[in-house]
Design a protein around this motif. Structure first.
Motif, PDB file in Angstrom:
ATOM      1  N   VAL A 208       0.851  -1.195   0.000  1.00 32.99           N
ATOM      2  CA  VAL A 208       0.000   0.000   0.000  1.00 32.99           C
ATOM      3  C   VAL A 208       0.887   1.247   0.000  1.00 32.99           C
ATOM      4  N   LYS A 209       1.886   1.246   0.878  1.00 30.01           N
ATOM      5  CA  LYS A 209       2.766   2.410   1.015  1.00 30.01           C
ATOM      6  C   LYS A 209       4.043   1.980   1.719  1.00 30.01           C
ATOM      7  N   ALA A 210       5.149   2.592   1.353  1.00 35.94           N
ATOM      8  CA  ALA A 210       6.410   2.307   2.048  1.00 35.94           C
ATOM      9  C   ALA A 210       7.057   3.636   2.414  1.00 35.94           C
ATOM     10  N   THR A 211       7.486   3.736   3.642  1.00 31.09           N
ATOM     11  CA  THR A 211       8.092   4.992   4.100  1.00 31.09           C
ATOM     12  C   THR A 211       9.436   4.725   4.777  1.00 31.09           C
ATOM     13  N   VAL A 212      10.251   5.764   4.809  1.00 31.84           N
ATOM     14  CA  VAL A 212      11.537   5.671   5.501  1.00 31.84           C
ATOM     15  C   VAL A 212      11.645   6.864   6.453  1.00 31.84           C
ATOM     16  N   ARG A 213      12.150   6.612   7.634  1.00 33.20           N
ATOM     17  CA  ARG A 213      12.262   7.677   8.636  1.00 33.20           C
ATOM     18  C   ARG A 213      13.656   7.683   9.250  1.00 33.20           C
ATOM     19  N   LEU A 214      14.256   8.876   9.289  1.00 32.12           N
ATOM     20  CA  LEU A 214      15.537   9.041   9.986  1.00 32.12           C
ATOM     21  C   LEU A 214      15.231   9.852  11.248  1.00 32.12           C
ATOM     22  N   ALA A 215      15.619   9.349  12.373  1.00 35.36           N
ATOM     23  CA  ALA A 215      15.330  10.059  13.622  1.00 35.36           C
ATOM     24  C   ALA A 215      16.556  10.070  14.522  1.00 35.36           C
ATOM     25  N   THR A 216      16.834  11.226  15.111  1.00 32.88           N
ATOM     26  CA  THR A 216      17.916  11.346  16.092  1.00 32.88           C
ATOM     27  C   THR A 216      17.291  11.758  17.420  1.00 32.88           C
ATOM     28  N   LEU A 217      17.612  11.012  18.433  1.00 26.87           N
ATOM     29  CA  LEU A 217      17.033  11.279  19.755  1.00 26.87           C
ATOM     30  C   LEU A 217      18.116  11.413  20.809  1.00 26.87           C
ATOM     31  N   GLU A 218      17.817  12.227  21.815  1.00 27.80           N
ATOM     32  CA  GLU A 218      18.687  12.253  22.984  1.00 27.80           C
ATOM     33  C   GLU A 218      17.933  11.575  24.125  1.00 27.80           C
ATOM     34  N   TYR A 219      18.637  10.736  24.850  1.00 27.27           N
ATOM     35  CA  TYR A 219      18.049  10.002  25.966  1.00 27.27           C
ATOM     36  C   TYR A 219      18.796  10.378  27.233  1.00 27.27           C
ATOM     37  N   ALA A 220      18.045  10.668  28.284  1.00 28.19           N
ATOM     38  CA  ALA A 220      18.660  10.930  29.588  1.00 28.19           C
ATOM     39  C   ALA A 220      17.958  10.042  30.612  1.00 28.19           C
ATOM     40  N   TYR A 221      18.740   9.226  31.297  1.00 26.56           N
ATOM     41  CA  TYR A 221      18.181   8.351  32.326  1.00 26.56           C
ATOM     42  C   TYR A 221      18.544   8.933  33.690  1.00 26.56           C
TER      43      TYR A 221
ATOM     44  N   THR B 280      18.511   6.569  14.256  1.00 22.65           N
ATOM     45  CA  THR B 280      17.977   5.327  13.680  1.00 22.65           C
ATOM     46  C   THR B 280      17.316   5.591  12.328  1.00 22.65           C
ATOM     47  N   VAL B 281      17.287   4.540  11.533  1.00 24.92           N
ATOM     48  CA  VAL B 281      16.563   4.582  10.262  1.00 24.92           C
ATOM     49  C   VAL B 281      15.512   3.483  10.329  1.00 24.92           C
ATOM     50  N   GLU B 282      14.271   3.843  10.022  1.00 25.58           N
ATOM     51  CA  GLU B 282      13.194   2.853  10.064  1.00 25.58           C
ATOM     52  C   GLU B 282      12.499   2.807   8.712  1.00 25.58           C
ATOM     53  N   VAL B 283      12.361   1.604   8.200  1.00 20.35           N
ATOM     54  CA  VAL B 283      11.605   1.400   6.955  1.00 20.35           C
ATOM     55  C   VAL B 283      10.298   0.734   7.346  1.00 20.35           C
ATOM     56  N   LYS B 284       9.202   1.334   6.916  1.00 20.94           N
ATOM     57  CA  LYS B 284       7.885   0.781   7.237  1.00 20.94           C
ATOM     58  C   LYS B 284       7.161   0.465   5.932  1.00 20.94           C
ATOM     59  N   VAL B 285       6.704  -0.766   5.819  1.00 18.29           N
ATOM     60  CA  VAL B 285       5.994  -1.173   4.604  1.00 18.29           C
ATOM     61  C   VAL B 285       4.569  -1.536   5.005  1.00 18.29           C
ATOM     62  N   GLN B 286       3.623  -0.778   4.438  1.00 19.86           N
ATOM     63  CA  GLN B 286       2.207  -1.084   4.691  1.00 19.86           C
ATOM     64  C   GLN B 286       1.754  -2.104   3.657  1.00 19.86           C
ATOM     65  N   ILE B 287       1.263  -3.235   4.134  1.00 20.27           N
ATOM     66  CA  ILE B 287       0.852  -4.317   3.248  1.00 20.27           C
ATOM     67  C   ILE B 287      -0.663  -4.482   3.336  1.00 20.27           C
ATOM     68  N   ASP B 288      -1.263  -4.679   2.175  1.00 22.37           N
ATOM     69  CA  ASP B 288      -2.713  -4.839   2.124  1.00 22.37           C
ATOM     70  C   ASP B 288      -3.147  -6.090   2.908  1.00 22.37           C
ATOM     71  N   GLN B 289      -4.042  -5.911   3.822  1.00 24.43           N
ATOM     72  CA  GLN B 289      -4.624  -6.992   4.650  1.00 24.43           C
ATOM     73  C   GLN B 289      -3.557  -7.795   5.400  1.00 24.43           C
ATOM     74  N   TRP B 290      -2.590  -7.077   5.891  1.00 28.17           N
ATOM     75  CA  TRP B 290      -1.522  -7.717   6.665  1.00 28.17           C
ATOM     76  C   TRP B 290      -0.896  -6.654   7.584  1.00 28.17           C
ATOM     77  N   PRO B 291      -0.409  -7.043   8.762  1.00 22.90           N
ATOM     78  CA  PRO B 291       0.228  -6.013   9.610  1.00 22.90           C
ATOM     79  C   PRO B 291       1.444  -5.361   8.933  1.00 22.90           C
ATOM     80  N   ASP B 292       1.703  -4.102   9.282  1.00 22.49           N
ATOM     81  CA  ASP B 292       2.831  -3.361   8.684  1.00 22.49           C
ATOM     82  C   ASP B 292       4.154  -4.020   9.043  1.00 22.49           C
ATOM     83  N   LEU B 293       5.066  -3.998   8.075  1.00 21.39           N
ATOM     84  CA  LEU B 293       6.407  -4.522   8.343  1.00 21.39           C
ATOM     85  C   LEU B 293       7.290  -3.336   8.726  1.00 21.39           C
ATOM     86  N   SER B 294       7.994  -3.460   9.830  1.00 20.58           N
ATOM     87  CA  SER B 294       8.871  -2.381  10.273  1.00 20.58           C
ATOM     88  C   SER B 294      10.275  -2.918  10.493  1.00 20.58           C
TER      89      SER B 294
END
Lengths: 130, 199
Positions: free
Chosen positions: B103-116, B173-187
């Motif tokens: 159905v759709k495929a997307t790519v996301r680049l995200a940079t996060l800072e984490y403080a514990y 991180t880089v995340e590729v998400k693939v939306q598949i018809d009548q199936w859960p998204d692949l990430s």
């Protein structure tokens, strides 16, 4: 800031993984210099903000005393790749150079000077080789 | 099935399955006690645990099911480290077990800072997204055979390079998400090592 020690850096902006150069000036005619056992120069990254604070320390120079008659002590050392200086919402990274003179039975004179650690620029020869 | 990215699993579905399972089982105990003792408070406590555990498990099941449609689903960086301002390149490998409709495929680049933060029994995690870029990935509408595709993502100069301390870290991180018809998204997610160097 201490009146006994004075820190000088060749540059207040240093690239990650490159050398930090500078000198600690030691004023003459001081009894403390004669008694001083050691001079320690460190680069310290203070990682603070909302998380538990932590530090990254790099020993830049260590010299044995006495230092009487010595005007200054030069130091040069390679800095680590990170963390680079950063001011985020939850994480902040501040780098300083700290010099302290170890004097037995006396308050150790200390001096601190901030500097910025920034990402290294890619040189032209590296650009060609990839 | 290859879920391994550089020899280590990328967001394994087993973690939410196990974690959610423990929560759900922990909820069953007060529920059982509530039934035998007739306590409403215990029943509510058990239901809350069961609900949270079930929701976490559902996420793991979705991830697991999404990958069941593939013989191979892999996102592999072409280099180990990337410089600021350079283009990080990846190889996406997908081999479906049966023909799938994308159905759709997307790519996301995200940079996060984490403080514990932790002091005594008080522990908190602060997260801030420093940079996020979303793009569309061009994949064939019908995925019926093995697909090998390269993708490029530009790493901005303004993000902090990767660094992991004891209580603080910067992560990209880089995340590729693939939306598949009548199936859960692949990430598929891959953590990038961004070097403190500018291209």
């Amino acid at each position: 800031m201490s009146e006994l020690l004075e820190l000088q850096l060749d540059a207040d902006v240093v690239e990650a993984g490159e050398h930090l150069r500078g000198r600690v000036r030691l004023p003459l005619d001081d009894g403390k210099l004669e008694k001083a056992k050691a001079l320690v120069v460190k680069a310290v990254a203070r990682v603070h903000g909302s998380g538990t604070p932590e530090t990254v320390e790099v020993l830049l120079h260590q010299a044995e005393g006495p230092f009487h008659g010595q005007a200054s002590v030069a130091f040069e050392h390679r800095l680590p790749e990170g963390p680079v200086t950063w001011a985020g919402r939850y994480v902040k990274v501040d780098w300083t150079v700290q010099a302290s003179l170890e004097v037995p039975w006396a308050v150790d004179p200390k001096v601190e000077l901030p500097f910025r650690l920034v990402p290294r620029k890619w040189r032209e020869d590296e650009r060609q080789t990839g | 099935m290859a879920f391994l990215i550089n020899g280590r699993p990328s967001k394994s579905p087993m973690a939410p399955l196990l974690f959610g399972g423990v929560f759900a089982v922990a909820g069953l105990v007060p529920l059982f006690l509530a039934l035998t003792q007739g306590s409403g408070a215990l029943a509510l406590f058990g239901l809350v645990f069961l609900g949270v555990g079930g929701a976490i498990m559902a996420q793991g099941i979705r991830q697991l099911v999404s990958r069941l449609a593939f013989r191979e689903a892999e996102l592999q960086p072409l280099r180990e480290t990337w410089k600021l301002g350079s283009k990080a390149r990846f190889k996406l490998q997908l081999e479906p077990k049966r023909p799938l409709q994308v159905v759709k495929a997307t790519v996301r680049l995200a940079t996060l800072e984490y403080a514990y933060y932790s002091a005594g029994s008080d522990s908190r995690t602060y997260t801030e997204t420093l940079h996020q870029w979303d793009g569309e990935l061009s994949l064939p509408a019908s995925l019926d055979r093995r697909l090998e595709q390269e993708l490029e993502v530009e790493i901005p100069r303004t993000i902090p390079p990767t660094w992991t301390g004891r209580h603080n870290r910067f992560e990209t991180t880089v995340e590729v998400k693939v939306q598949i018809d009548q199936w859960p998204d692949l990430s598929l997610t891959q953590t990038l090592r961004v070097a403190p160097e500018e291209a």
